[in-house]
Design a protein around this motif. Structure first.
Motif, mmCIF file in Angstrom:
data_model
loop_
_atom_site.group_PDB
_atom_site.id
_atom_site.type_symbol
_atom_site.label_atom_id
_atom_site.label_comp_id
_atom_site.label_asym_id
_atom_site.label_seq_id
_atom_site.Cartn_x
_atom_site.Cartn_y
_atom_site.Cartn_z
ATOM 1 N N HIS A 32 0.629 -1.262 -0.226
ATOM 2 C CA HIS A 32 0.223 -0.036 0.031
ATOM 3 C C HIS A 32 1.012 1.520 -0.223
ATOM 4 O O HIS A 32 0.493 2.142 -0.408
ATOM 5 C CB HIS A 32 -0.839 -0.265 1.207
ATOM 6 N N ALA A 183 -15.081 3.466 5.165
ATOM 7 C CA ALA A 183 -15.403 3.960 4.251
ATOM 8 C C ALA A 183 -15.668 5.217 4.140
ATOM 9 O O ALA A 183 -14.644 6.098 3.900
ATOM 10 C CB ALA A 183 -16.411 3.494 2.964
ATOM 11 N N VAL A 184 -16.031 5.271 5.060
ATOM 12 C CA VAL A 184 -16.065 6.835 5.613
ATOM 13 C C VAL A 184 -15.335 7.639 6.349
ATOM 14 O O VAL A 184 -14.350 7.853 6.389
ATOM 15 C CB VAL A 184 -17.409 7.520 6.663
ATOM 16 N N SER A 186 -12.183 6.052 6.356
ATOM 17 C CA SER A 186 -10.289 6.348 5.587
ATOM 18 C C SER A 186 -10.624 8.034 4.828
ATOM 19 O O SER A 186 -9.203 8.201 4.847
ATOM 20 C CB SER A 186 -10.636 5.200 4.409
ATOM 21 N N ILE A 187 -11.592 8.251 3.946
ATOM 22 C CA ILE A 187 -11.750 9.458 3.603
ATOM 23 C C ILE A 187 -11.747 11.215 5.118
ATOM 24 O O ILE A 187 -10.543 11.371 4.903
ATOM 25 C CB ILE A 187 -12.776 10.150 3.177
ATOM 26 N N MET A 192 -6.329 8.569 3.475
ATOM 27 C CA MET A 192 -6.757 8.607 1.861
ATOM 28 C C MET A 192 -6.009 9.835 1.897
ATOM 29 O O MET A 192 -4.956 9.331 0.163
ATOM 30 C CB MET A 192 -8.061 8.164 0.749
ATOM 31 N N PHE A 193 -6.092 10.442 1.543
ATOM 32 C CA PHE A 193 -5.614 12.154 1.857
ATOM 33 C C PHE A 193 -5.221 12.810 3.268
ATOM 34 O O PHE A 193 -5.570 12.597 3.619
ATOM 35 C CB PHE A 193 -5.951 12.874 0.108
ATOM 36 N N LEU A 197 -5.813 19.227 2.814
ATOM 37 C CA LEU A 197 -6.208 19.604 1.144
ATOM 38 C C LEU A 197 -7.230 19.197 1.110
ATOM 39 O O LEU A 197 -7.514 19.928 -0.210
ATOM 40 C CB LEU A 197 -5.612 17.521 0.471
#
Lengths: 266, 262
Positions: A32, A183-184, A186-187, A192-193, A197
């Motif tokens: 990853h 999913a929520v 990870s964002i 994820m970033f 940003l």
């Protein structure tokens, strides 16, 4: 307290049984990191800085996050709790003078100690390869503050997993909820970033949600993405608020869930 | 061949009836997949607020690439994931006996038993992403390009299927290893990156040895720049090679299988 120490030792033993599973998982998480390296490396081509940070700072952010997650992330605690409720194994705790939350939390600490130490092996191989691409701030005050944020992050992550486990009192299958929440997380957790940003307004809203304090906040302290003392102090207070809120929700779900629970079998 | 088609249709019918019985589950899992697809798209959106190009690919070109990668993955999830995931569990538990007793090809029976309509529903979303990106880029692919794109997606599906079968077949050797299917998800992360971003060892490993990059880049290139025989040949060759490897590994594993049931 002694009984929870025994639970911790038990957790240590049972997690050492699966040391190879964790080692393989640790090894593949380095893949990853390779994806991160290639993607962000390509994004930085022709750009000295993105969001005010260099490529080395961004790569360090992802590496620290990966390592931190092996020390404080809730991997499968939700499924384990769910299984214990569904299979009726939880019944034994109802008859003993033991707090189920503290029992599970003791095992969680043991599990993270094992996974945290195991990730150091692939890390020892990876760091020399990435040495030129990594940079950490030199201010020593970041370490104690980062560790406090990391400890609170562990409590938040475990509490969220515990909440999902408790949902088994109402729903037979919780896997869908867990993966949806991942999913929520990870964002909004910055996996994820880097969250800084995001557009300023969205970033401001994210700072009031628990996901921000799950992963982004401690990593941002360690890697220098947050430096202002006021912002760190405010962050620690909001993080504490989420710890207390989630612990309360855990207790409410446990009490209400038990009212619905039917202990079957011997 | 007709017999296998009939068997597959019967399995598909059963899966759809089952889905209609558990409608909330269907809705929830469709949402799960949709959320994860959105996570990938959002990440691309955020990175492109900071840069104009990733390895020479503009935002909409990248969106087309990620959409293509998600499309192959949705097809895999829809047609094969549940069956192959259960295959690993059945090998470990000994329930794989059930498939050995069936009058048909064991790999076919074991890997096509269940259909996941939620995965298939989201394949339309992935197609929508590809169509939207192509529209934004002002592309007008010919009918032939679209047919070639579809054939390349099929080849990509064969490669993904083979990689997943190989990962799960490891359970024949290491019965204690759970979560080996996670290897597949780690590798597919590479398929969302443009081929030009890979250099040196990474190019050798992830473009040529493990064709995870070719799977998405070859069809995306067909839509973006028209048919390129070298990409098509690489994809067809990789599909044939990986499917053969999957057959060999599965059958070697099968020889080691000893039922765990009483």
């Amino acid at each position: 307290m002694n009984k929870y120490f025994h639970a911790f030792l038990l957790g240590l033993q049972s997690n050492l049984v699966y040391r190879w599973n964790f080692a393989v998982r640790g090894f593949f998480s380095m893949f990853h990191l390779t994806v991160v390296f290639i993607l962000w490396g390509a994004a930085y081509t022709g750009n000295h800085s993105i969001g005010g940070f260099s490529f080395a700072q961004t790569l360090t952010y992802f590496l620290v996050m990966l390592v931190m997650q092996f020390f404080v992330g809730a991997f499968n605690e939700d499924y384990q709790i769910s299984e214990e409720i569904r299979n009726g194994l939880i019944n034994q705790f109802l008859l003993k003078p033991i707090n189920y939350f503290l029992y599970r939390f003791s095992i969680f600490i043991a599990a993270r100690l094992v996974t945290g130490l195991l990730i150091l092996i692939p890390l020892a191989i990876t760091i020399p390869l990435l040495r030129d691409y990594l940079t950490l701030p030199t201010e020593m005050w970041r370490i104690p503050l980062g560790l406090v944020a990391m400890a609170q992050s562990a409590l938040i992550q475990f509490s969220i997993a515990y909440c999902f486990g408790m949902l088994t009192f109402w729903f037979l299958e919780i896997q869908g909820f867990v993966i949806l929440s991942m999913a929520v997380e990870s964002i909004l957790g910055g996996q994820m970033f880097p969250l800084d940003l995001l557009p300023a307004g969205v970033f401001r809203v994210a700072q009031f949600l628990p996901f921000y304090y799950q992963t982004y906040f401690p990593v941002a302290i360690f890697t220098g993405r947050i430096s202002a003392s006021g912002a760190i102090a405010q962050g620690l207070v909001i993080q504490l608020f989420w710890v207390v809120t989630l612990l309360t929700v855990n207790q409410v779900l446990w009490t209400r869930g038990l009212r619905r629970h039917t202990a079957v079998g011997g | 061949m007709t017999r296998y088609l009939q068997i597959w249709l019967a399995s598909a019918r059963y899966s759809i009836v089952r889905t209609m019985m558990f409608r909330f589950d269907f809705f929830l899992w469709a949402m799960v997949e949709l959320f994860w697809m959105s996570v990938n798209l959002l990440m691309i959106g955020v990175i492109y607020t900071q840069t104009k190009s990733i390895a020479g690919w503009s935002m909409y070109e990248m969106l087309l690439l990620v959409g293509t990668s998600l499309l192959v993955q949705r097809f895999l999830m829809g047609f094969f994931w549940s069956s192959i995931f259960e295959m690993g569990r059945n090998i470990r538990s000994g329930y794989f006996d059930f498939f050995l007793a069936q009058p048909g090809n064991i790999l076919f029976m074991a890997t096509t038993r269940k259909l996941d309509p939620d995965g298939l529903v989201n394949s339309f979303v992935a197609m929508g992403v590809v169509a939207y990106a192509a529209h934004k880029l002002g592309l007008h692919p010919s009918a032939l390009d679209l047919v070639l794109y579809a054939l390349m997606i099929l080849c990509g599906l064969v490669i993904h299927y083979s990689m997943l079968v190989i990962s799960v077949s490891l359970a024949f050797w290491i019965t204690s290893a759970q979560g080996v299917e996670g290897i597949y998800f780690t590798l597919t992360e590479f398929s969302r990156l443009p081929r030009e971003a890979f250099r040196g060892l990474a190019s050798l490993a992830f473009v040529w040895l493990l064709p995870v990059v070719v799977v998405s880049n070859a069809p995306a290139q067909t839509i973006l720049h028209g048919f390129q025989p070298i990409w098509a040949l690489a994809l067809v060759g990789a599909a044939a090679l990986w499917f053969s490897a999957a057959l060999v590994v599965f059958h070697l594993g099968l020889r080691r299988y000893n039922s765990a049931s009483s």
